[in-house]
Design a protein around this motif. Structure first.
Motif, PDB file in Angstrom:
ATOM      1  N   PHE A 172       0.473  -1.102   0.264  1.00 55.20           N
ATOM      2  CA  PHE A 172      -0.049  -0.107  -0.238  1.00 55.20           C
ATOM      3  C   PHE A 172       0.597   1.100   0.232  1.00 55.20           C
ATOM      4  CE2 PHE A 172      -2.202   3.694   2.363  1.00 55.20           C
ATOM      5  CZ  PHE A 172      -3.298   3.477   1.241  1.00 55.20           C
ATOM      6  N   CYS A 173       1.445   1.720   0.922  1.00 57.41           N
ATOM      7  CA  CYS A 173       2.711   2.344   1.100  1.00 57.41           C
ATOM      8  C   CYS A 173       3.873   2.571  -0.165  1.00 57.41           C
ATOM      9  CB  CYS A 173       3.501   2.635   2.159  1.00 57.41           C
ATOM     10  SG  CYS A 173       2.336   2.416   3.676  1.00 57.41           S
ATOM     11  N   PHE A 174       4.304   1.772  -0.798  1.00 57.41           N
ATOM     12  CA  PHE A 174       5.344   1.378  -1.608  1.00 57.41           C
ATOM     13  C   PHE A 174       4.556   0.706  -2.905  1.00 57.41           C
ATOM     14  CE2 PHE A 174       6.696   1.538   2.322  1.00 57.41           C
ATOM     15  CZ  PHE A 174       7.840   3.016   2.800  1.00 57.41           C
ATOM     16  N   PRO A 175       3.922   1.405  -4.118  1.00 57.95           N
ATOM     17  CA  PRO A 175       3.083  -0.117  -4.327  1.00 57.95           C
ATOM     18  C   PRO A 175       4.239   0.071  -5.978  1.00 57.95           C
ATOM     19  CG  PRO A 175       2.259   2.522  -4.716  1.00 57.95           C
ATOM     20  CD  PRO A 175       3.401   1.976  -3.850  1.00 57.95           C
ATOM     21  N   GLU A 176       5.697   0.653  -6.149  1.00 59.09           N
ATOM     22  CA  GLU A 176       6.534   0.622  -6.576  1.00 59.09           C
ATOM     23  C   GLU A 176       7.288  -0.831  -7.008  1.00 59.09           C
ATOM     24  OE1 GLU A 176       8.159   2.947  -3.700  1.00 59.09           O
ATOM     25  OE2 GLU A 176       6.585   3.045  -4.685  1.00 59.09           O
ATOM     26  N   LEU A 177       7.146  -1.297  -5.246  1.00 58.67           N
ATOM     27  CA  LEU A 177       7.462  -2.560  -5.034  1.00 58.67           C
ATOM     28  C   LEU A 177       6.972  -3.511  -5.754  1.00 58.67           C
ATOM     29  CD1 LEU A 177       8.843  -2.003  -1.426  1.00 58.67           C
ATOM     30  CD2 LEU A 177      10.204  -2.030  -3.297  1.00 58.67           C
ATOM     31  N   ASP A 178       7.878  -4.968  -6.356  1.00 61.66           N
ATOM     32  CA  ASP A 178       6.878  -5.924  -6.658  1.00 61.66           C
ATOM     33  C   ASP A 178       6.965  -6.473  -5.785  1.00 61.66           C
ATOM     34  OD1 ASP A 178       6.672  -4.128  -8.853  1.00 61.66           O
ATOM     35  OD2 ASP A 178       8.747  -5.059 -10.087  1.00 61.66           O
ATOM     36  N   ASP A 179       6.901  -7.842  -6.124  1.00 58.61           N
ATOM     37  CA  ASP A 179       6.828  -9.275  -5.523  1.00 58.61           C
ATOM     38  C   ASP A 179       7.827  -8.876  -4.438  1.00 58.61           C
ATOM     39  OD1 ASP A 179       4.978 -10.120  -6.606  1.00 58.61           O
ATOM     40  OD2 ASP A 179       6.858 -11.601  -8.100  1.00 58.61           O
ATOM     41  N   LEU A 180       7.321  -9.283  -2.861  1.00 60.22           N
ATOM     42  CA  LEU A 180       7.952  -9.568  -1.433  1.00 60.22           C
ATOM     43  C   LEU A 180       8.729  -9.981  -1.397  1.00 60.22           C
ATOM     44  CD1 LEU A 180       5.573  -6.157   0.095  1.00 60.22           C
ATOM     45  CD2 LEU A 180       8.126  -5.657  -0.661  1.00 60.22           C
ATOM     46  N   GLU A 181       9.832 -10.331  -0.655  1.00 57.88           N
ATOM     47  CA  GLU A 181      10.461 -10.956  -0.233  1.00 57.88           C
ATOM     48  C   GLU A 181      10.577 -11.599   0.980  1.00 57.88           C
ATOM     49  OE1 GLU A 181      15.097 -13.734  -0.369  1.00 57.88           O
ATOM     50  OE2 GLU A 181      14.237 -12.306  -1.595  1.00 57.88           O
ATOM     51  N   ARG A 182       9.638 -13.201   1.088  1.00 53.70           N
ATOM     52  CA  ARG A 182       8.645 -13.320   2.794  1.00 53.70           C
ATOM     53  C   ARG A 182      10.058 -13.578   3.358  1.00 53.70           C
ATOM     54  NH1 ARG A 182       3.227 -11.953   2.075  1.00 53.70           N
ATOM     55  NH2 ARG A 182       2.728 -12.412   0.383  1.00 53.70           N
ATOM     56  N   MET A 183       9.923 -14.135   4.367  1.00 54.60           N
ATOM     57  CA  MET A 183      10.684 -14.111   5.777  1.00 54.60           C
ATOM     58  C   MET A 183      10.261 -16.089   5.785  1.00 54.60           C
ATOM     59  SD  MET A 183      11.676 -12.452   8.789  1.00 54.60           S
ATOM     60  CE  MET A 183      12.935 -11.306   8.199  1.00 54.60           C
ATOM     61  N   PRO A 184      11.177 -17.215   6.258  1.00 54.40           N
ATOM     62  CA  PRO A 184      10.362 -18.085   6.569  1.00 54.40           C
ATOM     63  C   PRO A 184       9.679 -17.799   7.776  1.00 54.40           C
ATOM     64  CG  PRO A 184      13.161 -18.498   6.433  1.00 54.40           C
ATOM     65  CD  PRO A 184      12.267 -16.864   5.982  1.00 54.40           C
ATOM     66  N   ALA A 185       8.258 -18.099   6.866  1.00 53.81           N
ATOM     67  CA  ALA A 185       6.954 -18.161   8.428  1.00 53.81           C
ATOM     68  C   ALA A 185       7.587 -18.220  10.077  1.00 53.81           C
ATOM     69  CB  ALA A 185       6.287 -19.175   8.680  1.00 53.81           C
ATOM     70  N   GLN A 186       8.942 -19.573  10.404  1.00 51.76           N
ATOM     71  CA  GLN A 186       8.772 -19.430  11.780  1.00 51.76           C
ATOM     72  C   GLN A 186      10.088 -18.719  12.692  1.00 51.76           C
ATOM     73  OE1 GLN A 186      10.580 -23.307  12.119  1.00 51.76           O
ATOM     74  NE2 GLN A 186      10.837 -23.148  14.951  1.00 51.76           N
ATOM     75  N   GLN A 187      10.554 -18.276  11.226  1.00 56.33           N
ATOM     76  CA  GLN A 187      11.690 -17.241  11.874  1.00 56.33           C
ATOM     77  C   GLN A 187      11.137 -15.759  12.105  1.00 56.33           C
ATOM     78  OE1 GLN A 187      14.894 -16.708   8.387  1.00 56.33           O
ATOM     79  NE2 GLN A 187      15.745 -14.447   9.272  1.00 56.33           N
TER      80      GLN A 187
END
Length: 196
Positions: free
Chosen positions: A56-71
């Protein structure tokens, strides 16, 4: 036939939303740099919600890399009791009408920044107290109206938290890197002077 009026939703203020974006960037950057607890990087939001906020704040960012869920969950759970309670304190005093999701995000950003050792505006990456006031007034006007003594926002938040939880020893805000600490906590410094 009478119909109940639909709730009026405030049209989001573009300036305030830009401030929110700057604050998100500031808090996450300061957490990554070690100026805030690392848990502040998550804003104590579930990862999916954090990604929504960033999109929402930075629509210019494409696919955001996610951290492993447990971490990510481990990091998020390290948020202090005070941080989680500050979110609740702010959300209980939202401006009406306001976009609830934006207020939800703003409460998490402010509470995360309040874990720092500098002025709230510095840990939020904003330009001064006036910008913090603008953000708080927009999203949490009833909360702001209670600050009749015009205390610094971080001090006021922690004071309100202590009032809400008289049976809990709420820690004082960490202001060790602020040169105006004496102005915010005159009683504590007067007490120290008596002891020395």
């Amino acid at each position: 036939m009478n119909r109940a009026a639909a709730p009026v939703i405030a049209h989001p203020d573009a300036h305030v939303l830009r401030l929110l974006g700057r604050a998100v960037h500031g808090v996450m950057g300061h957490a990554q740099a070690g100026d805030l607890p690392l848990s502040a990087w998550t804003l104590s939001l579930p990862q999916e919600e954090l990604c929504e906020l960033l999109s929402f704040c930075f629509p210019e960012l494409d696919d955001l890399e996610r951290m492993p869920a447990q971490q990510y969950d481990t990091l998020m759970r390290q948020a202090s009791w005070e941080q989680r309670q500050l979110v609740q304190l702010l959300l209980a005093q939202c401006t009406i009408p306001v976009v609830e999701r934006h207020a939800y995000w703003a409460a998490h950003v402010v509470a995360a920044a309040a874990q720092g050792s500098r002025h709230l505006w510095e840990d939020m990456g904003l330009g001064g107290r006036e910008e913090v006031s603008t953000l708080l007034q927009y999203f949490f006007a009833p909360f702001c109206e209670k600050n009749i003594a015009h205390l610094k926002w971080k001090r006021f938040m922690f004071d309100q938290l202590a009032l809400m939880h008289p049976d809990v020893r709420v820690r004082k805000p960490d202001c060790t890197l602020c040169e105006q600490q004496r102005a915010c906590f005159p009683a504590e410094f007067a007490q120290e002077s008596k002891l020395t």
